[in-house]
Scaffold this active site. Structure first.
Site, PDB file in Angstrom:
ATOM      1  N   ASP A 198     -22.707 -28.325  84.535  1.00 15.69           N
ATOM      2  CA  ASP A 198     -21.694 -28.360  83.447  1.00 15.69           C
ATOM      3  C   ASP A 198     -21.594 -29.829  82.836  1.00 15.69           C
ATOM      4  O   ASP A 198     -20.938 -30.750  83.556  1.00 15.69           O
ATOM      5  CB  ASP A 198     -20.393 -27.836  84.079  1.00 15.69           C
ATOM      6  CG  ASP A 198     -20.238 -26.398  84.224  1.00 15.69           C
ATOM      7  OD1 ASP A 198     -20.608 -25.577  83.294  1.00 15.69           O
ATOM      8  OD2 ASP A 198     -19.745 -26.046  85.379  1.00 15.69           O
TER       9      ASP A 198
ATOM     10  N   HIS B 294     -25.314 -26.214  81.227  1.00 14.14           N
ATOM     11  CA  HIS B 294     -24.226 -25.476  80.213  1.00 14.14           C
ATOM     12  C   HIS B 294     -23.470 -26.840  79.492  1.00 14.14           C
ATOM     13  O   HIS B 294     -22.820 -27.653  80.001  1.00 14.14           O
ATOM     14  CB  HIS B 294     -23.170 -24.829  81.136  1.00 14.14           C
ATOM     15  CG  HIS B 294     -21.940 -24.316  80.390  1.00 14.14           C
ATOM     16  ND1 HIS B 294     -20.878 -23.853  80.841  1.00 14.14           N
ATOM     17  CD2 HIS B 294     -21.886 -24.081  78.817  1.00 14.14           C
ATOM     18  CE1 HIS B 294     -19.950 -23.372  79.819  1.00 14.14           C
ATOM     19  NE2 HIS B 294     -20.595 -23.716  78.741  1.00 14.14           N
TER      20      HIS B 294
ATOM     21  N   MET C 219     -20.137 -32.008  80.044  1.00 16.55           N
ATOM     22  CA  MET C 219     -18.766 -32.049  79.233  1.00 16.55           C
ATOM     23  C   MET C 219     -18.525 -33.521  78.748  1.00 16.55           C
ATOM     24  O   MET C 219     -18.791 -34.467  79.266  1.00 16.55           O
ATOM     25  CB  MET C 219     -17.586 -31.705  80.314  1.00 16.55           C
ATOM     26  CG  MET C 219     -17.608 -30.206  80.759  1.00 16.55           C
ATOM     27  SD  MET C 219     -15.960 -29.899  81.674  1.00 16.55           S
ATOM     28  CE  MET C 219     -16.366 -28.550  82.652  1.00 16.55           C
TER      29      MET C 219
ATOM     30  N   SER D 207     -21.849 -23.241  90.453  1.00 14.70           N
ATOM     31  CA  SER D 207     -21.676 -24.580  89.546  1.00 14.70           C
ATOM     32  C   SER D 207     -21.187 -25.558  90.234  1.00 14.70           C
ATOM     33  O   SER D 207     -20.423 -25.507  91.128  1.00 14.70           O
ATOM     34  CB  SER D 207     -20.500 -24.097  88.666  1.00 14.70           C
ATOM     35  OG  SER D 207     -19.781 -25.392  88.133  1.00 14.70           O
TER      36      SER D 207
ATOM     37  N   MET E 152     -21.069 -28.212  77.168  1.00 11.99           N
ATOM     38  CA  MET E 152     -19.928 -28.282  76.469  1.00 11.99           C
ATOM     39  C   MET E 152     -19.813 -29.675  75.580  1.00 11.99           C
ATOM     40  O   MET E 152     -18.858 -30.490  76.190  1.00 11.99           O
ATOM     41  CB  MET E 152     -18.658 -27.927  77.408  1.00 11.99           C
ATOM     42  CG  MET E 152     -19.053 -26.598  78.084  1.00 11.99           C
ATOM     43  SD  MET E 152     -17.764 -26.233  79.735  1.00 11.99           S
ATOM     44  CE  MET E 152     -19.158 -26.809  80.736  1.00 11.99           C
TER      45      MET E 152
ATOM     46  N   MET F  40     -18.154 -16.625  78.081  1.00 14.18           N
ATOM     47  CA  MET F  40     -17.277 -17.440  78.739  1.00 14.18           C
ATOM     48  C   MET F  40     -15.967 -16.534  78.984  1.00 14.18           C
ATOM     49  O   MET F  40     -15.366 -15.654  78.131  1.00 14.18           O
ATOM     50  CB  MET F  40     -16.546 -18.423  77.922  1.00 14.18           C
ATOM     51  CG  MET F  40     -17.553 -19.715  77.780  1.00 14.18           C
ATOM     52  SD  MET F  40     -18.273 -20.541  79.296  1.00 14.18           S
ATOM     53  CE  MET F  40     -16.521 -21.102  80.311  1.00 14.18           C
TER      54      MET F  40
ATOM     55  N   HIS G 111     -26.037 -24.332  88.167  1.00 16.65           N
ATOM     56  CA  HIS G 111     -25.406 -24.322  87.219  1.00 16.65           C
ATOM     57  C   HIS G 111     -24.820 -25.662  86.788  1.00 16.65           C
ATOM     58  O   HIS G 111     -24.043 -26.204  87.645  1.00 16.65           O
ATOM     59  CB  HIS G 111     -24.290 -23.316  86.840  1.00 16.65           C
ATOM     60  CG  HIS G 111     -23.622 -23.269  85.613  1.00 16.65           C
ATOM     61  ND1 HIS G 111     -24.081 -22.643  84.736  1.00 16.65           N
ATOM     62  CD2 HIS G 111     -22.336 -23.591  85.245  1.00 16.65           C
ATOM     63  CE1 HIS G 111     -23.266 -22.623  83.794  1.00 16.65           C
ATOM     64  NE2 HIS G 111     -22.220 -23.319  83.981  1.00 16.65           N
TER      65      HIS G 111
ATOM     66  N   ASP H 285     -19.119 -16.792  83.177  1.00 17.50           N
ATOM     67  CA  ASP H 285     -18.893 -18.218  83.608  1.00 17.50           C
ATOM     68  C   ASP H 285     -17.168 -18.209  83.456  1.00 17.50           C
ATOM     69  O   ASP H 285     -16.677 -18.371  82.460  1.00 17.50           O
ATOM     70  CB  ASP H 285     -19.607 -19.327  82.826  1.00 17.50           C
ATOM     71  CG  ASP H 285     -19.069 -20.542  83.405  1.00 17.50           C
ATOM     72  OD1 ASP H 285     -18.566 -20.659  84.493  1.00 17.50           O
ATOM     73  OD2 ASP H 285     -19.828 -21.726  82.656  1.00 17.50           O
TER      74      ASP H 285
HETATM   75  C1  DX5 Z   1     -15.819 -24.251  83.076  1.00 14.49           C
HETATM   76  C2  DX5 Z   1     -17.282 -24.209  83.343  1.00 14.49           C
HETATM   77  C3  DX5 Z   1     -17.689 -23.389  84.992  1.00 14.49           C
HETATM   78  C4  DX5 Z   1     -16.691 -23.680  85.983  1.00 14.49           C
HETATM   79  C5  DX5 Z   1     -16.430 -22.486  86.667  1.00 14.49           C
HETATM   80  O1  DX5 Z   1     -15.915 -24.668  81.850  1.00 14.49           O
HETATM   81  O2  DX5 Z   1     -18.127 -23.939  82.542  1.00 14.49           O
HETATM   82  O3  DX5 Z   1     -18.784 -23.505  85.028  1.00 14.49           O
HETATM   83  O4  DX5 Z   1     -17.427 -24.664  86.839  1.00 14.49           O
HETATM   84  O5  DX5 Z   1     -15.592 -22.719  87.989  1.00 14.49           O
HETATM   85  P1  DX5 Z   1     -15.072 -21.526  88.479  1.00 14.49           P
HETATM   86  O6  DX5 Z   1     -15.962 -20.563  89.123  1.00 14.49           O
HETATM   87  O7  DX5 Z   1     -14.358 -22.026  89.666  1.00 14.49           O
HETATM   88  O8  DX5 Z   1     -13.950 -20.662  87.499  1.00 14.49           O
HETATM   89 ZN    ZN Z   2     -20.112 -23.603  82.907  1.00 15.04          ZN
END
Ligand code: DX5
Ligand code: ZN
Length: 219
Positions: A31, A62, A33, A6, A64, A133, A29, A171
């Site tokens: 993210d 991903h 947000m 990620s 969010m 998750m 990956h 994740d």
């Molecule tokens: C959190 C993200 C993850 C995050 C995971 O909401 O969806 O992808 O980057 O980070 P680690 O591996 O540090 O828990």
């Molecule tokens: Zn993620």
């Protein structure tokens, strides 16, 4: 067994360098947000599109975000190999998954820790991947929630029972000490942010994580 670093844990002013450091991974990956669906804010479509252009490995978005019904297909059109949206945020998850596939990407649905997998299981053939998750979404560096392995197991059993070739992704908090439990429960795609980018040698960490997942999956 696939490892998806990620870039939430990468250096945001050195994306290209940090993406090239993980070129031995299976997926990248990304993210997204929106500060509404989750309290944190990262980046959106233009940044993700540029990452798709420069990434040597397929991009796994991903989302969010509050309104995946309006946005998810655009991430597929932007070049993401797979687009994951949250079941909690879509008014028609199975329909949206079909539109993502029609746009040329793999379709994936995510469930937060408090969301039961029943709705997802009821339409399992709409998805190429289910993301369970293992932390509350929003931030990297949180602790793995071991209870989520039961959810992984339920989804895997449903896929096996119906003969569906499904990827199950986890994740949140995935590292050397937690990946075996997730893999033996039936997960086969592992997101790791802080574990990979916090390691002295991210590429070596990816190989170590993949090997641990393979061992646990064989057992
Ligand atoms: C959190 C993200 C993850 C995050 C995971 O909401 O969806 O992808 O980057 O980070 P680690 O591996 O540090 O828990
Ligand atoms: Zn993620």
């Amino acid at each position: 067994m696939q490892i998806a670093p990620s870039i939430l844990s990468a250096d945001f002013v050195n994306f290209q360098r940090d993406i090239e450091r993980v070129a031995n991974a299976d997926l990248l990956h990304v993210d997204v947000m929106d500060a509404h669906f989750v309290p944190n804010l990262t980046w959106g479509l233009p940044v993700t599109e540029r990452i798709c252009e420069i990434s040597p490995i397929p991009v796994d978005a991903h989302l969010m975000i509050d309104d995946p019904d309006a946005w998810a297909v655009r991430y597929a059109e932007a070049g993401c190999a797979s687009v994951t949206f949250h079941a909690e945020a879509s008014s028609d998850p199975a329909g949206l998954a079909g539109r993502i596939r029609a746009a040329g990407a793999r379709s994936a649905v995510a469930v937060k820790p408090g969301t039961a997998p029943d709705e997802v299981i009821a339409h399992l053939d709409a998805y190429d991947m289910v993301l369970v998750m293992t932390v509350e979404p929003g931030f990297g560096g949180q602790s793995f929630m071991p209870d989520m392995t039961d959810k992984v197991r339920r989804v895997r059993e449903a896929a096996l029972a119906r003969g569906i070739d499904l990827d199950i992704q986890v994740d949140g908090g995935i590292a050397r000490d937690t990946i075996p439990a997730a893999a033996s429960a039936g997960a086969n795609v592992f997101v790791a942010g802080s574990a990979v980018y916090g390691a002295p040698d991210p590429a070596a960490e990816i190989d170590a994580l993949r090997e641990l997942a393979r061992e646990a999956g064989r057992a």
